[in-house]
Design a protein around this motif. Sequence first.
Motif, mmCIF file in Angstrom:
data_model
loop_
_atom_site.group_PDB
_atom_site.id
_atom_site.type_symbol
_atom_site.label_atom_id
_atom_site.label_comp_id
_atom_site.label_asym_id
_atom_site.label_seq_id
_atom_site.Cartn_x
_atom_site.Cartn_y
_atom_site.Cartn_z
ATOM 1 N N ASP A 156 0.841 -1.196 0.000
ATOM 2 C CA ASP A 156 0.000 0.000 0.000
ATOM 3 C C ASP A 156 0.884 1.257 0.000
ATOM 4 O O ASP A 156 1.635 1.489 0.959
ATOM 5 C CB ASP A 156 -0.882 -0.023 1.243
ATOM 6 C CG ASP A 156 -1.836 1.157 1.312
ATOM 7 O OD1 ASP A 156 -1.790 2.020 0.401
ATOM 8 O OD2 ASP A 156 -2.625 1.230 2.274
ATOM 9 N N ILE A 158 0.106 4.402 0.434
ATOM 10 C CA ILE A 158 -0.227 5.342 1.510
ATOM 11 C C ILE A 158 0.403 4.883 2.818
ATOM 12 O O ILE A 158 0.963 5.685 3.580
ATOM 13 C CB ILE A 158 -1.759 5.474 1.652
ATOM 14 C CG1 ILE A 158 -2.357 6.089 0.386
ATOM 15 C CG2 ILE A 158 -2.104 6.319 2.876
ATOM 16 C CD1 ILE A 158 -3.856 6.254 0.426
ATOM 17 N N LYS A 159 0.357 3.577 3.075
ATOM 18 C CA LYS A 159 0.982 3.028 4.283
ATOM 19 C C LYS A 159 2.490 3.226 4.224
ATOM 20 O O LYS A 159 3.126 3.578 5.225
ATOM 21 C CB LYS A 159 0.646 1.541 4.413
ATOM 22 C CG LYS A 159 1.192 0.900 5.676
ATOM 23 C CD LYS A 159 0.759 -0.560 5.784
ATOM 24 C CE LYS A 159 1.305 -1.192 7.059
ATOM 25 N NZ LYS A 159 0.907 -2.628 7.168
ATOM 26 N N PHE A 160 3.085 3.031 3.045
ATOM 27 C CA PHE A 160 4.523 3.213 2.888
ATOM 28 C C PHE A 160 4.895 4.680 3.127
ATOM 29 O O PHE A 160 5.904 4.979 3.760
ATOM 30 C CB PHE A 160 4.954 2.787 1.480
ATOM 31 C CG PHE A 160 6.439 2.854 1.243
ATOM 32 C CD1 PHE A 160 7.277 1.834 1.671
ATOM 33 C CD2 PHE A 160 7.002 3.943 0.578
ATOM 34 C CE1 PHE A 160 8.647 1.899 1.464
ATOM 35 C CE2 PHE A 160 8.369 4.017 0.366
ATOM 36 C CZ PHE A 160 9.194 2.990 0.804
ATOM 37 N N HIS A 161 4.069 5.573 2.625
ATOM 38 C CA HIS A 161 4.304 7.006 2.830
ATOM 39 C C HIS A 161 4.250 7.360 4.310
ATOM 40 O O HIS A 161 5.131 8.064 4.824
ATOM 41 C CB HIS A 161 3.260 7.817 2.059
ATOM 42 C CG HIS A 161 3.358 9.292 2.284
ATOM 43 N ND1 HIS A 161 2.746 9.921 3.356
ATOM 44 C CD2 HIS A 161 3.998 10.281 1.597
ATOM 45 C CE1 HIS A 161 2.995 11.210 3.320
ATOM 46 N NE2 HIS A 161 3.757 11.466 2.265
ATOM 47 N N ASP A 162 3.218 6.879 5.000
ATOM 48 C CA ASP A 162 3.004 7.261 6.392
ATOM 49 C C ASP A 162 3.978 6.590 7.356
ATOM 50 O O ASP A 162 4.395 7.212 8.343
ATOM 51 C CB ASP A 162 1.568 6.919 6.811
ATOM 52 C CG ASP A 162 0.532 7.782 6.108
ATOM 53 O OD1 ASP A 162 0.933 8.738 5.404
ATOM 54 O OD2 ASP A 162 -0.670 7.504 6.261
ATOM 55 N N GLU A 163 4.360 5.340 7.064
ATOM 56 C CA GLU A 163 5.160 4.573 8.015
ATOM 57 C C GLU A 163 6.648 4.554 7.696
ATOM 58 O O GLU A 163 7.463 4.246 8.582
ATOM 59 C CB GLU A 163 4.629 3.136 8.097
ATOM 60 C CG GLU A 163 3.202 3.044 8.615
ATOM 61 C CD GLU A 163 2.697 1.608 8.713
ATOM 62 O OE1 GLU A 163 3.486 0.680 8.401
ATOM 63 O OE2 GLU A 163 1.541 1.417 9.117
#
Length: 229
Positions: A156, A158-163
């Motif tokens: 994902d 978005i998950k990679f961006h956020d985490e």
Amino acid sequence: MIRVLDIFFAILGLLVLGIFMIGATVINLFTGERKVLFKQARVGKGGCDFKLFKFATMLENSPNLPGGVVTAVNDPRVLPFGRFLRRTKVNELPQLFNILKGDMSFVGPRPQTRQHYSLYTEQQQRTIDAVGPGLTGVGSLFFRNEEELLANCVGDPIKFHDEVITPYKGDLEVWYAQHRSLPLYLLIIYLTAASIINRKLVTIKYFKDIPTPPLKLLEMLTKEQRALF
């Protein structure tokens, strides 16, 4: 001194690049959704919000569409002319007015939306709040191909961006705050201009002892980039 240089470079930028801003304004008025500017609340100095200006490049309702406030390569929400504006960074030029207003400096941590700002640790937030945001900076240079990283990540985006991306971006912004100086300010402005002309320029080699990226991000860098850490 830096505030004086901010004003000088902002006025110089408006004089030199004003023709591109006029052109972007006219084209935006007659294409896409006929909206010239995109205004968004970003977190500024002291943790207070301000309105950041950009040329409109995406559908007005983009934040409420799939993808939210994260933009990937070939994002369908980006307007045709918006792709050119984003690729050339012309979409960022209205922030020269933010600099003149005192909302931003030319160099500093990239101002985040409240949603992404909340992903920073409390220590990162305190350090970033004290410095104030910038049009460009170490984090902006390192992640100037952020959309490509998101397109190539596993899982994902978005998950990679956020985490992965945002926490490391916070580390870079803290590094800048701890090493802030007039020579570094001028170096970052030079590298920003040079990287627009030469998109393959490896800018991180000009910064000593910057934090090492997390493994998931390090694996996505080129061999030349990884060798610098």
